[in-house]
Design a protein around this motif. Structure first.
Motif, PDB file in Angstrom:
ATOM      1  N   SER A  62       9.898 -62.666 -24.756  1.00  0.00           N
ATOM      2  CA  SER A  62       9.254 -63.532 -25.752  1.00  0.00           C
ATOM      3  C   SER A  62       7.758 -63.226 -25.814  1.00  0.00           C
ATOM      4  O   SER A  62       7.195 -62.632 -24.896  1.00  0.00           O
ATOM      5  N   VAL A  63       7.142 -63.663 -26.904  1.00  0.00           N
ATOM      6  CA  VAL A  63       5.687 -63.537 -27.028  1.00  0.00           C
ATOM      7  C   VAL A  63       5.008 -64.361 -25.928  1.00  0.00           C
ATOM      8  O   VAL A  63       3.995 -63.947 -25.370  1.00  0.00           O
ATOM      9  N   GLY A  64       5.588 -65.504 -25.601  1.00  0.00           N
ATOM     10  CA  GLY A  64       5.041 -66.346 -24.532  1.00  0.00           C
ATOM     11  C   GLY A  64       5.018 -65.626 -23.195  1.00  0.00           C
ATOM     12  O   GLY A  64       4.048 -65.739 -22.433  1.00  0.00           O
ATOM     13  N   GLN A  65       6.086 -64.898 -22.881  1.00  0.00           N
ATOM     14  CA  GLN A  65       6.127 -64.125 -21.639  1.00  0.00           C
ATOM     15  C   GLN A  65       5.056 -63.028 -21.677  1.00  0.00           C
ATOM     16  O   GLN A  65       4.364 -62.798 -20.679  1.00  0.00           O
ATOM     17  N   SER A  66       4.899 -62.379 -22.810  1.00  0.00           N
ATOM     18  CA  SER A  66       3.874 -61.340 -22.940  1.00  0.00           C
ATOM     19  C   SER A  66       2.481 -61.937 -22.760  1.00  0.00           C
ATOM     20  O   SER A  66       1.621 -61.342 -22.102  1.00  0.00           O
ATOM     21  N   LEU A  67       2.243 -63.121 -23.309  1.00  0.00           N
ATOM     22  CA  LEU A  67       0.949 -63.785 -23.156  1.00  0.00           C
ATOM     23  C   LEU A  67       0.690 -64.122 -21.693  1.00  0.00           C
ATOM     24  O   LEU A  67      -0.418 -63.917 -21.182  1.00  0.00           O
ATOM     25  N   ASP A  68       1.708 -64.594 -20.999  1.00  0.00           N
ATOM     26  CA  ASP A  68       1.573 -64.917 -19.578  1.00  0.00           C
ATOM     27  C   ASP A  68       1.227 -63.660 -18.767  1.00  0.00           C
ATOM     28  O   ASP A  68       0.327 -63.684 -17.920  1.00  0.00           O
ATOM     29  N   ILE A  69       1.899 -62.559 -19.034  1.00  0.00           N
ATOM     30  CA  ILE A  69       1.628 -61.298 -18.333  1.00  0.00           C
ATOM     31  C   ILE A  69       0.233 -60.785 -18.684  1.00  0.00           C
ATOM     32  O   ILE A  69      -0.513 -60.329 -17.816  1.00  0.00           O
ATOM     33  N   LEU A  70      -0.127 -60.911 -19.944  1.00  0.00           N
ATOM     34  CA  LEU A  70      -1.464 -60.500 -20.388  1.00  0.00           C
ATOM     35  C   LEU A  70      -2.537 -61.282 -19.620  1.00  0.00           C
ATOM     36  O   LEU A  70      -3.485 -60.707 -19.093  1.00  0.00           O
ATOM     37  N   ARG A  71      -2.389 -62.604 -19.555  1.00  0.00           N
ATOM     38  CA  ARG A  71      -3.399 -63.452 -18.903  1.00  0.00           C
ATOM     39  C   ARG A  71      -3.443 -63.273 -17.391  1.00  0.00           C
ATOM     40  O   ARG A  71      -4.513 -63.352 -16.795  1.00  0.00           O
ATOM     41  N   ASN A  72      -2.302 -63.051 -16.759  1.00  0.00           N
ATOM     42  CA  ASN A  72      -2.254 -63.055 -15.297  1.00  0.00           C
ATOM     43  C   ASN A  72      -2.211 -61.687 -14.640  1.00  0.00           C
ATOM     44  O   ASN A  72      -2.421 -61.592 -13.435  1.00  0.00           O
ATOM     45  N   ILE A  73      -1.934 -60.643 -15.405  1.00  0.00           N
ATOM     46  CA  ILE A  73      -1.853 -59.303 -14.815  1.00  0.00           C
ATOM     47  C   ILE A  73      -2.758 -58.320 -15.554  1.00  0.00           C
ATOM     48  O   ILE A  73      -3.615 -57.685 -14.964  1.00  0.00           O
ATOM     49  N   LEU A  74      -2.560 -58.213 -16.856  1.00  0.00           N
ATOM     50  CA  LEU A  74      -3.280 -57.197 -17.618  1.00  0.00           C
ATOM     51  C   LEU A  74      -4.757 -57.509 -17.811  1.00  0.00           C
ATOM     52  O   LEU A  74      -5.546 -56.617 -18.078  1.00  0.00           O
ATOM     53  N   ARG A  75      -5.151 -58.751 -17.665  1.00  0.00           N
ATOM     54  CA  ARG A  75      -6.537 -59.112 -17.875  1.00  0.00           C
ATOM     55  C   ARG A  75      -7.346 -59.027 -16.576  1.00  0.00           C
ATOM     56  O   ARG A  75      -8.402 -59.617 -16.449  1.00  0.00           O
ATOM     57  N   GLY A  76      -6.891 -58.260 -15.629  1.00  0.00           N
ATOM     58  CA  GLY A  76      -7.603 -58.101 -14.366  1.00  0.00           C
ATOM     59  C   GLY A  76      -8.797 -57.183 -14.502  1.00  0.00           C
ATOM     60  O   GLY A  76      -9.050 -56.601 -15.565  1.00  0.00           O
ATOM     61  N   PRO A  77      -9.539 -57.032 -13.408  1.00  0.00           N
ATOM     62  CA  PRO A  77     -10.703 -56.141 -13.432  1.00  0.00           C
ATOM     63  C   PRO A  77     -10.296 -54.707 -13.774  1.00  0.00           C
ATOM     64  O   PRO A  77      -9.276 -54.213 -13.292  1.00  0.00           O
ATOM     65  N   GLU A  78     -11.086 -54.074 -14.608  1.00  0.00           N
ATOM     66  CA  GLU A  78     -10.877 -52.673 -14.993  1.00  0.00           C
ATOM     67  C   GLU A  78      -9.507 -52.430 -15.638  1.00  0.00           C
ATOM     68  O   GLU A  78      -8.910 -51.370 -15.498  1.00  0.00           O
ATOM     69  N   GLN A  79      -8.993 -53.420 -16.361  1.00  0.00           N
ATOM     70  CA  GLN A  79      -7.738 -53.291 -17.109  1.00  0.00           C
ATOM     71  C   GLN A  79      -8.077 -53.304 -18.589  1.00  0.00           C
ATOM     72  O   GLN A  79      -8.837 -54.162 -19.043  1.00  0.00           O
ATOM     73  N   TYR A  80      -7.505 -52.377 -19.341  1.00  0.00           N
ATOM     74  CA  TYR A  80      -7.886 -52.217 -20.737  1.00  0.00           C
ATOM     75  C   TYR A  80      -6.669 -52.124 -21.654  1.00  0.00           C
ATOM     76  O   TYR A  80      -5.660 -51.535 -21.290  1.00  0.00           O
ATOM     77  N   ALA A  81      -6.813 -52.677 -22.857  1.00  0.00           N
ATOM     78  CA  ALA A  81      -5.857 -52.456 -23.936  1.00  0.00           C
ATOM     79  C   ALA A  81      -6.273 -51.154 -24.615  1.00  0.00           C
ATOM     80  O   ALA A  81      -7.458 -50.911 -24.823  1.00  0.00           O
ATOM     81  N   ILE A  82      -5.298 -50.310 -24.950  1.00  0.00           N
ATOM     82  CA  ILE A  82      -5.573 -49.071 -25.669  1.00  0.00           C
ATOM     83  C   ILE A  82      -5.182 -49.300 -27.123  1.00  0.00           C
ATOM     84  O   ILE A  82      -4.043 -49.659 -27.416  1.00  0.00           O
ATOM     85  N   THR A  83      -6.144 -49.093 -28.014  1.00  0.00           N
ATOM     86  CA  THR A  83      -5.871 -49.274 -29.440  1.00  0.00           C
ATOM     87  C   THR A  83      -6.291 -48.033 -30.215  1.00  0.00           C
ATOM     88  O   THR A  83      -7.158 -47.277 -29.761  1.00  0.00           O
ATOM     89  N   LEU A  84      -5.676 -47.845 -31.368  1.00  0.00           N
ATOM     90  CA  LEU A  84      -6.107 -46.786 -32.266  1.00  0.00           C
ATOM     91  C   LEU A  84      -7.441 -47.214 -32.881  1.00  0.00           C
ATOM     92  O   LEU A  84      -7.569 -48.351 -33.357  1.00  0.00           O
TER      93      LEU A  84
END
Length: 113
Positions: A62-84
């Motif tokens: 779900s989008v909610g699960q993705s938001l939870d992972i984004l907030r608690n794992i991917l938003r850590g120090p030196e973590q980046y989203a890659i975009t075009l």
């Protein structure tokens, strides 16, 4: 092979102070901090069984699960989203981790005395 920044594109676009997220821009890509608004795009990528399991992740349900992972794992120090760069489309994630090894750390080469 050497990697050089594109001469007309700055590699660091935000002033960097320790603890301040950076935004890195190349000719084609932008690496930037994660935003809550990235959750739907992250879900669209991570719901595919070809994406998550290859990286050791379960498929997002779900989008909610993705938001939870984004907030608690991917938003850590030196973590980046890659975009075009041209479209802003989210295409992945990358992180950097610096590990300091001690002389007794496993895996560290031992030099003869």
């Amino acid at each position: 092979m050497s990697i050089r920044p594109h001469s007309s594109v700055p590699m660091l676009t935000t002033p960097h102070r320790k603890g301040t997220p950076m935004e890195l821009i190349s000719k084609r890509l932008t690496l930037r901090p994660w935003l809550d608004s990235d959750a739907p795009a992250l879900y669209n990528l991570a719901r595919s069984p070809k994406v998550g399991p290859a990286a050791g992740w379960t498929v997002h349900e779900s989008v909610g699960q993705s938001l939870d992972i984004l907030r608690n794992i991917l938003r850590g120090p030196e973590q980046y989203a890659i975009t075009l760069r041209d479209t802003g489309e989210l295409i992945g994630a990358i992180g950097r981790r610096i590990v300091k090894l001690s002389a007794t750390s496993p895996g560290r080469p031992r030099w003869p005395s």
